[in-house]
Each structure stands twice: as C-alpha cells, then as structure tokens.
Design a protein around this motif. Sequence first.
Motif, PDB file in Angstrom:
ATOM      1  N   ILE A 133       0.812  -1.211   0.000  1.00 13.27           N
ATOM      2  CA  ILE A 133       0.000   0.000   0.000  1.00 13.27           C
ATOM      3  C   ILE A 133       0.848   1.265   0.000  1.00 13.27           C
ATOM      4  CG2 ILE A 133      -1.955  -1.098   1.122  1.00 13.27           C
ATOM      5  CD1 ILE A 133      -1.047   0.109   3.759  1.00 13.27           C
ATOM      6  N   LYS A 134       2.104   1.146   0.349  1.00  9.77           N
ATOM      7  CA  LYS A 134       3.004   2.295   0.327  1.00  9.77           C
ATOM      8  C   LYS A 134       3.724   2.429  -1.013  1.00  9.77           C
ATOM      9  CE  LYS A 134       3.883   2.380   5.309  1.00  9.77           C
ATOM     10  NZ  LYS A 134       4.927   2.351   6.370  1.00  9.77           N
ATOM     11  N   GLY A 135       3.406   1.542  -1.933  1.00 14.45           N
ATOM     12  CA  GLY A 135       4.015   1.628  -3.252  1.00 14.45           C
ATOM     13  C   GLY A 135       5.359   0.970  -3.378  1.00 14.45           C
ATOM     14  N   LYS A 136       5.717   0.114  -2.420  1.00 15.07           N
ATOM     15  CA  LYS A 136       7.012  -0.562  -2.465  1.00 15.07           C
ATOM     16  C   LYS A 136       6.854  -1.986  -2.995  1.00 15.07           C
ATOM     17  CE  LYS A 136       8.850   1.990   1.505  1.00 15.07           C
ATOM     18  NZ  LYS A 136       9.439   1.870   2.855  1.00 15.07           N
ATOM     19  N   LEU A 137       7.715  -2.345  -3.913  1.00 16.16           N
ATOM     20  CA  LEU A 137       7.691  -3.691  -4.461  1.00 16.16           C
ATOM     21  C   LEU A 137       8.491  -4.612  -3.569  1.00 16.16           C
ATOM     22  CD1 LEU A 137       6.752  -5.488  -6.789  1.00 16.16           C
ATOM     23  CD2 LEU A 137       8.908  -4.988  -7.921  1.00 16.16           C
ATOM     24  N   GLY A 138       7.904  -5.712  -3.179  1.00 14.92           N
ATOM     25  CA  GLY A 138       8.558  -6.619  -2.251  1.00 14.92           C
ATOM     26  C   GLY A 138       9.691  -7.408  -2.871  1.00 14.92           C
ATOM     27  N   THR A 139      10.503  -7.956  -2.018  1.00 11.04           N
ATOM     28  CA  THR A 139      11.564  -8.881  -2.407  1.00 11.04           C
ATOM     29  C   THR A 139      11.300 -10.194  -1.685  1.00 11.04           C
ATOM     30  OG1 THR A 139      12.943  -8.073  -0.593  1.00 11.04           O
ATOM     31  CG2 THR A 139      13.257  -7.056  -2.756  1.00 11.04           C
ATOM     32  N   PRO A 140      11.961 -11.278  -2.057  1.00  9.40           N
ATOM     33  CA  PRO A 140      11.772 -12.538  -1.332  1.00  9.40           C
ATOM     34  C   PRO A 140      12.082 -12.357   0.146  1.00  9.40           C
ATOM     35  CG  PRO A 140      12.989 -12.899  -3.360  1.00  9.40           C
ATOM     36  CD  PRO A 140      12.906 -11.416  -3.178  1.00  9.40           C
ATOM     37  N   PRO A 141      11.424 -13.093   1.017  1.00 10.24           N
ATOM     38  CA  PRO A 141      11.705 -12.945   2.454  1.00 10.24           C
ATOM     39  C   PRO A 141      13.147 -13.284   2.786  1.00 10.24           C
ATOM     40  CG  PRO A 141      10.229 -14.790   2.041  1.00 10.24           C
ATOM     41  CD  PRO A 141      10.396 -14.097   0.748  1.00 10.24           C
ATOM     42  N   LEU A 142      13.737 -12.505   3.670  1.00 13.37           N
ATOM     43  CA  LEU A 142      15.118 -12.758   4.070  1.00 13.37           C
ATOM     44  C   LEU A 142      15.265 -14.103   4.757  1.00 13.37           C
ATOM     45  CD1 LEU A 142      16.087  -9.213   5.383  1.00 13.37           C
ATOM     46  CD2 LEU A 142      16.974 -10.342   3.335  1.00 13.37           C
ATOM     47  N   SER A 143      14.162 -14.623   5.293  1.00 14.56           N
ATOM     48  CA  SER A 143      14.201 -15.939   5.926  1.00 14.56           C
ATOM     49  C   SER A 143      14.297 -17.065   4.903  1.00 14.56           C
ATOM     50  CB  SER A 143      12.947 -16.143   6.789  1.00 14.56           C
ATOM     51  OG  SER A 143      11.774 -16.051   5.988  1.00 14.56           O
ATOM     52  N   LYS A 144      14.129 -16.715   3.616  1.00  8.63           N
ATOM     53  CA  LYS A 144      14.246 -17.697   2.533  1.00  8.63           C
ATOM     54  C   LYS A 144      15.265 -17.182   1.524  1.00  8.63           C
ATOM     55  CE  LYS A 144       9.473 -19.312   3.038  1.00  8.63           C
ATOM     56  NZ  LYS A 144       8.159 -19.504   2.368  1.00  8.63           N
ATOM     57  N   PRO A 145      16.540 -17.196   1.882  1.00  8.11           N
ATOM     58  CA  PRO A 145      17.566 -16.597   1.023  1.00  8.11           C
ATOM     59  C   PRO A 145      17.741 -17.295  -0.320  1.00  8.11           C
ATOM     60  CG  PRO A 145      18.579 -17.836   2.813  1.00  8.11           C
ATOM     61  CD  PRO A 145      17.118 -17.763   3.128  1.00  8.11           C
ATOM     62  N   ASN A 146      17.226 -18.542  -0.457  1.00  8.02           N
ATOM     63  CA  ASN A 146      17.356 -19.259  -1.716  1.00  8.02           C
ATOM     64  C   ASN A 146      16.154 -19.055  -2.622  1.00  8.02           C
ATOM     65  OD1 ASN A 146      18.816 -21.106  -3.472  1.00  8.02           O
ATOM     66  ND2 ASN A 146      17.187 -22.590  -3.042  1.00  8.02           N
ATOM     67  N   GLN A 147      15.232 -18.206  -2.251  1.00 13.53           N
ATOM     68  CA  GLN A 147      14.036 -17.975  -3.065  1.00 13.53           C
ATOM     69  C   GLN A 147      14.195 -16.703  -3.879  1.00 13.53           C
ATOM     70  OE1 GLN A 147      10.057 -18.713  -1.358  1.00 13.53           O
ATOM     71  NE2 GLN A 147       9.498 -16.649  -2.000  1.00 13.53           N
ATOM     72  N   VAL A 148      13.667 -16.733  -5.112  1.00 13.21           N
ATOM     73  CA  VAL A 148      13.657 -15.537  -5.942  1.00 13.21           C
ATOM     74  C   VAL A 148      12.228 -15.004  -6.020  1.00 13.21           C
ATOM     75  CG1 VAL A 148      15.632 -16.318  -7.291  1.00 13.21           C
ATOM     76  CG2 VAL A 148      13.322 -16.802  -8.110  1.00 13.21           C
ATOM     77  N   GLY A 149      12.105 -13.764  -6.491  1.00 14.80           N
ATOM     78  CA  GLY A 149      10.789 -13.157  -6.587  1.00 14.80           C
ATOM     79  C   GLY A 149      10.472 -12.732  -8.013  1.00 14.80           C
TER      80      GLY A 149
END
Length: 260
Positions: A133-149
């Motif tokens: 809602i703030k206009g920021k595009l998320g990245t993969p969670p830091l808790s899942k460092p092997n995941q891409v978005g």
Amino acid sequence: MAEQKTPMQRALPGLLVAGSLGGVGLVMVSLLSLAPPVQDGSTPLAAAKDQPTKVEVSNAGAFVLPATVGPGGKNAPLTPARLDAPPPLAALPVVAPIPAPKTRAAKVKARPSRIKIPKIKVNAPVGAVTVNIKGKLGTPPLSKPNQVGWYRFSPVPGEAGPSIINGHVATRKGPAVFDRLRELAKGDHIYVYRSDGKVTRYTVSGIEQASKTSFPTNRVYGNTNDAQLRLITCGGVYNKTAHSYTDNIVVYATLSKKKG
C-alpha cells in the motif's frame, strides 16, 4: 494472425530499482504513468535520461559509457551502458513467445515455479512479489535466502515482454540465491519452469552493473515483441549504515527454447 499483446506491450513500463540489505527493490511505474512509483526505502533513484551521461568512478575519474551492454565473462569488469542504449542482441536465434492464456483459470496456472542456472548452481523456487500500500515492491523474504521473486504483473516467463525476477545477493547469515549472478556471461543458459508444465530456456545476451542513481529503466523494463528475462540483484559497495548497496547487477536474456 494478429499479434497478441500483453499489458506491457500496450504501453511502455517504467521501473526504478532500489536495493536494500543484500537484496534488490524493483521499482515499477507501470507503463511509465499508470502505477505508483516504488522504492524499497534506500536512496531515491533517478529516472532514465534521454542523453548519454558520464559516470564518476572512485579514484578513476569520469569515463564515457559504452553504447551497448557488455557480454560479461570471466575476469571481465561489469560496467553500465549508456542510458539510451537498447537491450543487448540475442546470443542465439529467438523463438516465438508462448501465447498468453485466454482464460482466467489458465492464467492462474501459468506461473513460474522454479529457476535453474547451471553455471552458478542456482536451483531456486520462485515466489511472487508485488507492491504494497506504500508503493514498495517486495523482495523474497530474508528468511528464505534461496528464493527468488517474480513481479507478478510482468509477463509470465515465456510470454512476450520482459519477465522480471529479483533475488538477494546476501543476507546477514551469508550468501543468498544471486550471490554469483555477476559471473554470468553471454551464451549462458537460464531455465524457468512453469506451474502449467511448460519449461523455458533463456540465453544470456548481456550483463551490466549500473548505479542506482542512474538505473537504465527503459532498457530493463521497456516493451519487447519477443520473450525476454531480466534478473536483478544488488552489487557494488555495501553501505553498512544505510543497509544498502550502491549498484544493481542486471542480466538480460532472451527466450531460445521452450517445451511443454
């Protein structure tokens, strides 16, 4: 047959990219006007410029940017191209894009599920990222460092247009999925698997390291008639105080094979 156009083909998207701790923030202004500006909380990024610029390099003075994105390669320094330069030419013959699904149910099924990059030993699940809602595009969670978005409003890999996938270069616990992204070079293969059973193979056409203050928005996110892929992560110098990297690594690739 009339050419099918995706939403990205109907107008030119503009995106700005900003990275945070070991990651990358993708900033997408949909079609250069429709979507709100997005940034990940680090330093604001400058919009693309019409004229070539000079980049100040620490301890090296200023130099004129090359007119094309470099091919990368072993021991080859990554440099940015001029902002008005086009995406690099395909390394292999281009194959026709996969037609976009026509029904809502088929669209839901056609999602990227896994990415494999043999050269740098990447074998990672793909999650969806979008703006909040703030206009920021998320990245993969830091808790899942092997995941891409995968930005879910960019084309599905295999379809016409630039599909956008980002990933962290590192977390506080160590290297992440795109730690070795900068090692890719022209001719290397990237495989993206889809949940509908289709498999796409992209071939790298070029790679660059661009400052976040002069990100090549049009080159990365501009409309294409063929199926292309952009992989983005952080690079350059890490600022411990700002929890941010100075640059972005951008890999450009074009669809060279498909099956399913």
